[in-house]
Motif scaffolding. Sequence first.
Motif, PDB file in Angstrom:
ATOM      1  N   SER A  87       0.825  -1.216   0.000  1.00 38.50           N
ATOM      2  CA  SER A  87       0.000   0.000   0.000  1.00 38.50           C
ATOM      3  C   SER A  87       0.860   1.269   0.000  1.00 38.50           C
ATOM      4  N   GLU A  96       3.729   2.362   1.757  1.00 42.34           N
ATOM      5  CA  GLU A  96       4.387   2.982   2.902  1.00 42.34           C
ATOM      6  C   GLU A  96       5.804   2.416   2.998  1.00 42.34           C
ATOM      7  N   VAL A 103      -2.049   0.745  16.869  1.00 38.98           N
ATOM      8  CA  VAL A 103      -2.336   0.537  15.452  1.00 38.98           C
ATOM      9  C   VAL A 103      -2.206  -0.944  15.125  1.00 38.98           C
ATOM     10  N   GLU A 123      -4.504  -1.804   8.766  1.00 40.17           N
ATOM     11  CA  GLU A 123      -5.679  -0.960   8.999  1.00 40.17           C
ATOM     12  C   GLU A 123      -5.324   0.511   8.818  1.00 40.17           C
ATOM     13  N   VAL A 124      -6.307   1.307   8.425  1.00 42.95           N
ATOM     14  CA  VAL A 124      -6.104   2.743   8.237  1.00 42.95           C
ATOM     15  C   VAL A 124      -5.723   3.370   9.577  1.00 42.95           C
ATOM     16  N   PHE A 125      -4.657   4.186   9.571  1.00 38.77           N
ATOM     17  CA  PHE A 125      -4.278   4.848  10.815  1.00 38.77           C
ATOM     18  C   PHE A 125      -4.052   6.343  10.660  1.00 38.77           C
ATOM     19  N   LEU A 126      -4.098   6.836   9.434  1.00 38.16           N
ATOM     20  CA  LEU A 126      -4.058   8.276   9.193  1.00 38.16           C
ATOM     21  C   LEU A 126      -4.496   8.522   7.767  1.00 38.16           C
ATOM     22  N   ASP A 127      -4.652   9.800   7.418  1.00 40.24           N
ATOM     23  CA  ASP A 127      -4.988  10.106   6.031  1.00 40.24           C
ATOM     24  C   ASP A 127      -4.260  11.363   5.593  1.00 40.24           C
ATOM     25  N   SER A 182      -6.630  10.455   0.739  1.00 37.65           N
ATOM     26  CA  SER A 182      -6.237   9.045   0.693  1.00 37.65           C
ATOM     27  C   SER A 182      -5.944   8.528   2.087  1.00 37.65           C
ATOM     28  N   ASP A 183      -6.403   7.313   2.341  1.00 42.10           N
ATOM     29  CA  ASP A 183      -6.091   6.647   3.599  1.00 42.10           C
ATOM     30  C   ASP A 183      -4.666   6.114   3.549  1.00 42.10           C
ATOM     31  N   VAL A 184      -4.037   6.072   4.715  1.00 42.86           N
ATOM     32  CA  VAL A 184      -2.710   5.478   4.852  1.00 42.86           C
ATOM     33  C   VAL A 184      -2.852   4.317   5.832  1.00 42.86           C
ATOM     34  N   TYR A 185      -2.289   3.174   5.450  1.00 41.55           N
ATOM     35  CA  TYR A 185      -2.443   1.945   6.223  1.00 41.55           C
ATOM     36  C   TYR A 185      -1.213   1.687   7.089  1.00 41.55           C
TER      37      TYR A 185
END
Length: 126
Positions: free
Chosen positions: A12, A14, A50, A54-58, A66-69
Amino acid sequence: MNFPKELMYTESHEWVKIEGDKALVGLTDYAQSELGDLVFVNLPEEGDEVTAGEVFLDVESVKAASDVYAPLGGVIEEVNEELLDRPGWINEAPYEAWLVKIGEISDREKLLTAEEYEAVVNSEKE
């Protein structure tokens, strides 16, 4: 496109820099180039737990939100508050502009090497 070999990655987009039982997390060069100019970063709170995947920030760019996982499980130990005033730093220097530091990390086995991540990016470009 830049894929520093000392970092680990996720599908994803990161990046993760493991430092003992802690990890710095940021967005990859590919992610920032696809997002466009970033204008806002919504960071989690220090102390938040976290879960990997799972999404933890955007983040918000001129194109979209956009979601950040979370690339790992753990606890947010530190957030890079400089990004609140300077979200474009991620575009300028994606591998310096870390988002968070996660402690008590788990789920490392899901991370990709630079070579594996480069293959993911190349397959998405096709």
